[in-house]
Design a protein around this motif. Structure first.
Motif, PDB file in Angstrom:
ATOM      1  N   PHE A   7      76.203 -33.914  -6.352  1.00 54.36           N
ATOM      2  CA  PHE A   7      75.636 -34.269  -5.055  1.00 54.36           C
ATOM      3  C   PHE A   7      76.436 -35.399  -4.355  1.00 54.36           C
ATOM      4  O   PHE A   7      76.516 -35.846  -3.169  1.00 54.36           O
ATOM      5  CB  PHE A   7      74.292 -34.426  -5.048  1.00 54.36           C
ATOM      6  N   ASP A   8      77.193 -36.108  -5.379  1.00 53.58           N
ATOM      7  CA  ASP A   8      77.867 -37.260  -4.668  1.00 53.58           C
ATOM      8  C   ASP A   8      79.268 -36.790  -4.620  1.00 53.58           C
ATOM      9  O   ASP A   8      79.857 -35.988  -5.183  1.00 53.58           O
ATOM     10  CB  ASP A   8      77.961 -38.476  -5.932  1.00 53.58           C
ATOM     11  N   ALA A   9      79.730 -37.131  -3.377  1.00 50.51           N
ATOM     12  CA  ALA A   9      81.165 -36.717  -2.846  1.00 50.51           C
ATOM     13  C   ALA A   9      82.140 -37.089  -3.893  1.00 50.51           C
ATOM     14  O   ALA A   9      83.316 -36.296  -4.112  1.00 50.51           O
ATOM     15  CB  ALA A   9      81.565 -37.527  -1.582  1.00 50.51           C
ATOM     16  N   GLY A  10      82.266 -38.135  -4.491  1.00 55.52           N
ATOM     17  CA  GLY A  10      83.227 -38.622  -5.677  1.00 55.52           C
ATOM     18  C   GLY A  10      83.289 -37.752  -6.947  1.00 55.52           C
ATOM     19  O   GLY A  10      84.290 -37.298  -7.063  1.00 55.52           O
ATOM     20  N   GLY A  42      64.664 -30.955  -2.592  1.00 60.59           N
ATOM     21  CA  GLY A  42      64.770 -31.085  -1.007  1.00 60.59           C
ATOM     22  C   GLY A  42      66.383 -31.465  -0.840  1.00 60.59           C
ATOM     23  O   GLY A  42      66.515 -31.495   0.383  1.00 60.59           O
ATOM     24  N   ALA A  43      67.190 -31.494  -1.789  1.00 61.97           N
ATOM     25  CA  ALA A  43      68.728 -31.687  -1.455  1.00 61.97           C
ATOM     26  C   ALA A  43      69.433 -30.206  -1.862  1.00 61.97           C
ATOM     27  O   ALA A  43      68.981 -29.872  -2.744  1.00 61.97           O
ATOM     28  CB  ALA A  43      69.292 -32.898  -2.159  1.00 61.97           C
ATOM     29  N   ALA A  44      70.526 -30.185  -1.252  1.00 57.85           N
ATOM     30  CA  ALA A  44      71.256 -28.834  -1.447  1.00 57.85           C
ATOM     31  C   ALA A  44      72.639 -28.934  -1.167  1.00 57.85           C
ATOM     32  O   ALA A  44      73.057 -29.781  -0.257  1.00 57.85           O
ATOM     33  CB  ALA A  44      70.644 -27.764  -0.360  1.00 57.85           C
ATOM     34  N   VAL A  61      73.277 -26.611   4.728  1.00 55.67           N
ATOM     35  CA  VAL A  61      72.071 -26.443   5.791  1.00 55.67           C
ATOM     36  C   VAL A  61      71.695 -25.029   5.686  1.00 55.67           C
ATOM     37  O   VAL A  61      72.317 -24.114   5.973  1.00 55.67           O
ATOM     38  CB  VAL A  61      72.337 -26.851   7.124  1.00 55.67           C
ATOM     39  N   THR A  62      70.494 -24.605   5.288  1.00 55.65           N
ATOM     40  CA  THR A  62      70.067 -23.427   4.661  1.00 55.65           C
ATOM     41  C   THR A  62      70.296 -22.174   5.772  1.00 55.65           C
ATOM     42  O   THR A  62      70.816 -21.182   5.281  1.00 55.65           O
ATOM     43  CB  THR A  62      68.580 -23.342   4.316  1.00 55.65           C
ATOM     44  N   VAL A  63      69.988 -22.445   6.764  1.00 57.69           N
ATOM     45  CA  VAL A  63      70.119 -21.457   7.925  1.00 57.69           C
ATOM     46  C   VAL A  63      71.624 -21.190   8.578  1.00 57.69           C
ATOM     47  O   VAL A  63      71.809 -20.109   9.102  1.00 57.69           O
ATOM     48  CB  VAL A  63      69.110 -21.631   9.131  1.00 57.69           C
ATOM     49  N   THR A  64      72.523 -22.035   8.361  1.00 52.59           N
ATOM     50  CA  THR A  64      73.669 -22.004   9.032  1.00 52.59           C
ATOM     51  C   THR A  64      74.834 -21.393   8.257  1.00 52.59           C
ATOM     52  O   THR A  64      75.816 -20.758   8.890  1.00 52.59           O
ATOM     53  CB  THR A  64      74.144 -23.491   9.439  1.00 52.59           C
TER      54      THR A  64
END
Length: 132
Positions: A7-10, A42-44, A61-64
Protein backbone atom coordinates in the motif's frame (compact mmCIF):
# COMPACT_ATOMS: atom_id res chain seq x y z
CA UNK A 1 -3.98 2.20 9.46
CA UNK A 2 -2.45 0.30 6.57
CA UNK A 3 0.00 -2.34 7.59
CA UNK A 4 1.03 -4.04 4.35
CA UNK A 5 3.86 -2.55 2.36
CA UNK A 6 2.20 -2.93 -1.03
CA UNK A 7 0.00 0.00 0.00
CA UNK A 8 3.11 2.18 0.17
CA UNK A 9 4.27 3.52 -3.21
CA UNK A 10 7.95 2.63 -2.73
CA UNK A 11 7.23 -0.93 -1.65
CA UNK A 12 4.66 -1.35 -4.43
CA UNK A 13 7.30 -0.32 -6.99
CA UNK A 14 9.77 -2.81 -5.51
CA UNK A 15 7.16 -5.60 -5.62
CA UNK A 16 6.44 -4.80 -9.26
CA UNK A 17 10.13 -4.99 -10.10
CA UNK A 18 10.70 -8.24 -8.16
CA UNK A 19 7.61 -10.08 -9.44
CA UNK A 20 8.26 -9.15 -13.07
CA UNK A 21 11.82 -10.53 -12.78
CA UNK A 22 10.74 -13.69 -10.95
CA UNK A 23 11.21 -16.78 -13.12
CA UNK A 24 8.80 -18.92 -11.07
CA UNK A 25 6.09 -16.27 -11.41
CA UNK A 26 6.66 -15.92 -15.16
CA UNK A 27 6.23 -19.67 -15.60
CA UNK A 28 2.77 -19.70 -14.01
CA UNK A 29 1.49 -16.28 -15.10
CA UNK A 30 2.01 -16.48 -18.84
CA UNK A 31 -1.34 -15.18 -20.10
CA UNK A 32 -2.51 -13.67 -16.82
CA UNK A 33 -4.70 -10.62 -17.40
CA UNK A 34 -6.44 -9.61 -14.20
CA UNK A 35 -7.71 -6.61 -12.24
CA UNK A 36 -7.42 -7.55 -8.57
CA UNK A 37 -8.43 -5.45 -5.58
CA UNK A 38 -6.60 -6.00 -2.30
CA UNK A 39 -8.53 -4.57 0.63
CA UNK A 40 -7.87 -4.18 4.32
CA UNK A 41 -9.37 -2.04 7.05
CA UNK A 42 -10.93 0.51 4.71
CA UNK A 43 -7.96 0.85 2.33
CA UNK A 44 -7.73 -0.73 -1.11
CA UNK A 45 -5.30 -1.10 -4.00
CA UNK A 46 -5.95 -2.17 -7.55
CA UNK A 47 -3.28 -4.60 -8.73
CA UNK A 48 -3.30 -4.93 -12.52
CA UNK A 49 -1.75 -7.72 -14.58
CA UNK A 50 -1.57 -7.71 -18.38
CA UNK A 51 -0.25 -10.71 -20.31
CA UNK A 52 1.59 -12.09 -17.29
CA UNK A 53 3.16 -8.80 -16.20
CA UNK A 54 2.26 -6.78 -13.10
CA UNK A 55 1.66 -3.40 -14.73
CA UNK A 56 0.40 -1.28 -11.83
CA UNK A 57 -0.49 -1.07 -8.16
CA UNK A 58 -2.54 2.00 -7.36
CA UNK A 59 -5.21 3.31 -5.00
CA UNK A 60 -8.54 1.76 -5.80
CA UNK A 61 -11.90 3.49 -5.82
CA UNK A 62 -14.54 0.76 -5.78
CA UNK A 63 -17.08 2.13 -8.22
CA UNK A 64 -14.71 3.52 -10.84
CA UNK A 65 -12.87 0.47 -12.17
CA UNK A 66 -13.85 -3.07 -13.12
CA UNK A 67 -12.44 -5.78 -10.87
CA UNK A 68 -12.16 -9.49 -11.60
CA UNK A 69 -11.15 -10.53 -8.10
CA UNK A 70 -11.21 -8.97 -4.63
CA UNK A 71 -9.12 -10.27 -1.75
CA UNK A 72 -10.22 -8.81 1.56
CA UNK A 73 -8.61 -9.34 4.95
CA UNK A 74 -8.02 -7.33 8.09
CA UNK A 75 -4.59 -6.10 9.17
CA UNK A 76 -4.07 -9.26 11.27
CA UNK A 77 -4.63 -11.51 8.25
CA UNK A 78 -2.14 -9.60 6.07
CA UNK A 79 0.43 -9.36 8.88
CA UNK A 80 0.24 -13.14 9.40
CA UNK A 81 0.16 -14.05 5.70
CA UNK A 82 3.19 -11.85 4.97
CA UNK A 83 5.22 -12.64 8.09
CA UNK A 84 8.62 -14.34 7.50
CA UNK A 85 7.20 -17.66 8.74
CA UNK A 86 3.40 -17.55 8.52
CA UNK A 87 1.62 -19.23 11.45
CA UNK A 88 -0.74 -22.18 10.88
CA UNK A 89 -3.91 -21.16 8.98
CA UNK A 90 -1.94 -18.39 7.21
CA UNK A 91 0.60 -20.05 4.87
CA UNK A 92 -1.31 -18.99 1.75
CA UNK A 93 -4.55 -17.58 0.40
CA UNK A 94 -6.28 -20.95 0.25
CA UNK A 95 -5.61 -21.56 3.95
CA UNK A 96 -6.89 -18.07 4.76
CA UNK A 97 -10.15 -18.69 2.90
CA UNK A 98 -10.58 -22.12 4.55
CA UNK A 99 -9.94 -20.64 8.01
CA UNK A 100 -12.27 -17.73 7.17
CA UNK A 101 -9.56 -15.18 8.00
CA UNK A 102 -9.95 -13.59 4.55
CA UNK A 103 -12.51 -13.45 1.74
CA UNK A 104 -12.00 -13.85 -1.97
CA UNK A 105 -14.82 -12.71 -4.21
CA UNK A 106 -15.33 -12.24 -7.91
CA UNK A 107 -14.59 -14.50 -10.85
CA UNK A 108 -13.94 -17.98 -9.40
CA UNK A 109 -12.82 -19.31 -12.78
CA UNK A 110 -10.04 -16.68 -12.99
CA UNK A 111 -9.12 -17.24 -9.34
CA UNK A 112 -8.46 -20.93 -9.94
CA UNK A 113 -6.89 -20.38 -13.37
CA UNK A 114 -4.38 -17.99 -11.80
CA UNK A 115 -4.13 -19.63 -8.39
CA UNK A 116 -0.48 -20.71 -8.84
CA UNK A 117 0.46 -17.20 -10.00
CA UNK A 118 -1.39 -15.60 -7.06
CA UNK A 119 0.33 -17.98 -4.64
CA UNK A 120 3.71 -16.99 -6.08
CA UNK A 121 2.72 -13.31 -5.97
CA UNK A 122 2.06 -13.55 -2.22
CA UNK A 123 5.34 -15.45 -1.70
CA UNK A 124 7.22 -12.61 -3.41
CA UNK A 125 5.13 -10.04 -1.49
CA UNK A 126 6.27 -11.78 1.70
CA UNK A 127 9.92 -11.45 0.63
CA UNK A 128 9.48 -7.78 -0.29
CA UNK A 129 7.61 -7.11 2.95
CA UNK A 130 10.45 -8.63 4.95
CA UNK A 131 13.20 -7.06 2.80
CA UNK A 132 14.65 -10.42 1.75
Amino acid sequence: VMSIGVFDAGTAARLREWINQDGAFRQVSRDMTLNMAIETDGAARLVTFRDGTLTSIKPFVTVTEPVDLTIRGDATFWRNLLSPVPPPRFPNLYAGVRAETCQVSGNAELYWAYFAALTRLFDVMRDVENNR
